[in-house]
Design a protein around this motif. Structure first.
Motif, mmCIF file in Angstrom:
data_model
loop_
_atom_site.group_PDB
_atom_site.id
_atom_site.type_symbol
_atom_site.label_atom_id
_atom_site.label_comp_id
_atom_site.label_asym_id
_atom_site.label_seq_id
_atom_site.Cartn_x
_atom_site.Cartn_y
_atom_site.Cartn_z
ATOM 1 N N TYR A 128 67.929 -10.350 -18.614
ATOM 2 C CA TYR A 128 69.326 -9.941 -18.738
ATOM 3 C C TYR A 128 70.181 -11.192 -18.882
ATOM 4 C CZ TYR A 128 69.468 -11.143 -13.778
ATOM 5 O OH TYR A 128 69.366 -11.802 -12.580
ATOM 6 N N ALA A 129 71.359 -11.022 -19.478
ATOM 7 C CA ALA A 129 72.222 -12.164 -19.755
ATOM 8 C C ALA A 129 73.119 -12.448 -18.569
ATOM 9 C CB ALA A 129 73.073 -11.879 -20.989
ATOM 10 N N VAL A 130 73.293 -13.731 -18.277
ATOM 11 C CA VAL A 130 74.305 -14.203 -17.335
ATOM 12 C C VAL A 130 75.230 -15.101 -18.131
ATOM 13 C CG1 VAL A 130 74.764 -15.485 -15.223
ATOM 14 C CG2 VAL A 130 72.696 -14.096 -15.402
ATOM 15 N N LEU A 131 76.490 -14.719 -18.224
ATOM 16 C CA LEU A 131 77.427 -15.448 -19.070
ATOM 17 C C LEU A 131 78.463 -16.168 -18.217
ATOM 18 C CD1 LEU A 131 78.049 -12.754 -21.811
ATOM 19 C CD2 LEU A 131 76.443 -14.646 -21.864
ATOM 20 N N PRO A 132 78.872 -17.400 -18.594
ATOM 21 C CA PRO A 132 78.286 -18.180 -19.681
ATOM 22 C C PRO A 132 76.961 -18.802 -19.259
ATOM 23 C CG PRO A 132 79.970 -19.474 -18.610
ATOM 24 C CD PRO A 132 79.990 -18.111 -17.941
ATOM 25 N N GLU A 133 76.053 -18.917 -20.211
ATOM 26 C CA GLU A 133 74.763 -19.527 -19.944
ATOM 27 C C GLU A 133 74.849 -21.028 -20.215
ATOM 28 O OE1 GLU A 133 71.053 -17.678 -20.394
ATOM 29 O OE2 GLU A 133 71.913 -16.143 -21.670
#
Length: 396
Positions: free
Chosen positions: A381-386
């Protein structure tokens, strides 16, 4: 609606199809107006039908009353109705135009152009065995894909949907596009995947290219304001200026130069047009955003583009990635990178009910999809900002 190939983006993938809901407004004279919104299934259908008690007997020309009936801020505090209103207003504009024999853009004040230019909208894609399309990841593959799109549609502006691979990969691709199309315009949109500092570094690396703008490289008005101090490319957004309070804050902060206007995200065609006029007043740029539309919403985008005096940039559209449409006559055609504003009354498009039933059955067969998940990486899953890129993320 099936896509030619799955489209990859910073938070996952559009896995082979877009899900849309078509809305019809029927008047007491039997006139049918068409609207469209993103998403589908029983929940979307129930949300639209649930508004009928508010609207039965409403005059489709009373569009300001319609806005307050549906989008009253206190009534919709816990159930944002912006996109529901957008689809119903779209259908009312269509029905009213059909009744009066005028186009939707004429209900906004008239057209200042009859053709709307579009960008190529290039994605990194997974390969699709059925269509034989997709699989582009390297700079050379993206350039070859862009050449194909230019040959088919005549685009002279190229937008890369970045943020899938490490930032330096997007820089390489942008430089390759600039070398392959030296007379064309460019834009990069990583969907706010980077920290402010990473976005500054990338922006400075591509400053010498023929950039229209740098779209959502980082998140938030404050992040974009900080970025703008260090990068000499106009900044743009379709994510953090999507209502009038955010628009006012953006103008006060001088955070973002160009706002991409969406005929659904802003709550309707009239609201997007009104926002465009505010941008014109303050000498900010405007363009037209794409949210995975079929021909009905695309028609609304064309009418918006026709009526915006300050449309200074080619519009976005995912449209060339679709395999088909639900409007009569099939997909609209690009000519020299532009699509003509429909000439008929209202939105100027007609629903092909056989196609509608075909793709409704297709939806029942394959179901929906998780918009922000990549099926090849089910636990990711994305964690923003990366700020760091895992090996799985950077794998080509």
């Amino acid at each position: 609606m099936p896509l030619e190939a799955p489209l990859r983006h910073a938070t996952g993938a559009h896995w082979g199809r877009f899900i849309r809901t078509i809305v019809e407004v029927v008047t007491d004279e039997g006139i049918v107006g068409l609207g469209e919104l993103g998403g589908g299934g029983e929940s979307a259908e129930a949300a639209v039908r649930g508004l009928l008690p508010y609207l039965k007997g409403h005059d489709p020309l009373q569009l300001e009353q319609l806005r307050w009936k549906i989008m009253n801020p206190t009534a919709s505090l816990y159930n944002n109705r912006l996109q529901l209103h957008a689809a119903i207003e779209m259908a009312c504009l269509d029905a009213a135009g059909r009744k009066l024999g005028i186009r939707a853009c004429d209900l906004l004040g008239g057209a200042v152009r009859e053709r709307v230019p579009f960008a190529s909208y290039i994605f990194y894609r997974f390969a699709d065995a059925g269509t034989g399309r997709g699989g582009e990841t390297s700079p050379d593959q993206i350039v070859a894909h862009a050449r194909q799109l230019v040959a088919e549609h005549g685009f002279t502006t190229h937008k890369l949907k970045g943020g899938v691979f490490p930032p330096d990969h997007d820089v390489e691709v942008m430089r390759a596009l600039a070398a392959a199309f030296p007379d064309d315009r460019l834009r990069l949109d990583p969907n706010a995947a980077w920290s402010v500092e990473e976005a500054i570094r990338v922006g400075q690396a591509i400053e010498g290219l023929k950039n229209d703008y740098f779209e959502d490289p980082t998140w938030g008005l404050e992040g974009m304001r900080r970025l703008r101090q260090f990068v000499r490319i106009p900044t743009a957004t379709n994510t953090v200026v999507v209502n009038f309070e955010q628009l006012a804050a953006n103008i006060r902060l001088e955070a973002i130069d160009v706002v991409l206007l969406d005929t659904t995200f802003w709550g309707g065609l009239r609201q997007a047009h009104k926002a465009g006029l505010v941008l014109e007043t303050f000498q900010y740029g405007a363009s037209v955003h794409s949210s995975g539309e079929l021909g009905i919403q695309l028609a609304s985008m064309l009418h918006l583009g026709a009526a915006l005096p300050n449309l200074g940039f080619a519009a976005d559209a995912h449209y060339h990635h679709l395999t088909d449409d639900v409007i009569k006559g099939g997909k609209m055609r690009y000519v020299d990178g532009a699509i003509a504003v429909p000439a008929g009354p209202g939105l100027g498009v007609e629903l092909d009910r056989d196609k509608l039933m075909q793709y409704a059955e297709y939806y029942r067969e394959v179901g929906g999809y998780a918009y922000d998940r990549d099926p090849t990486r089910p636990d990711w899953y994305a964690v923003l900002p990366e700020q760091r890129w895992a090996a799985a993320r950077s794998a080509r």
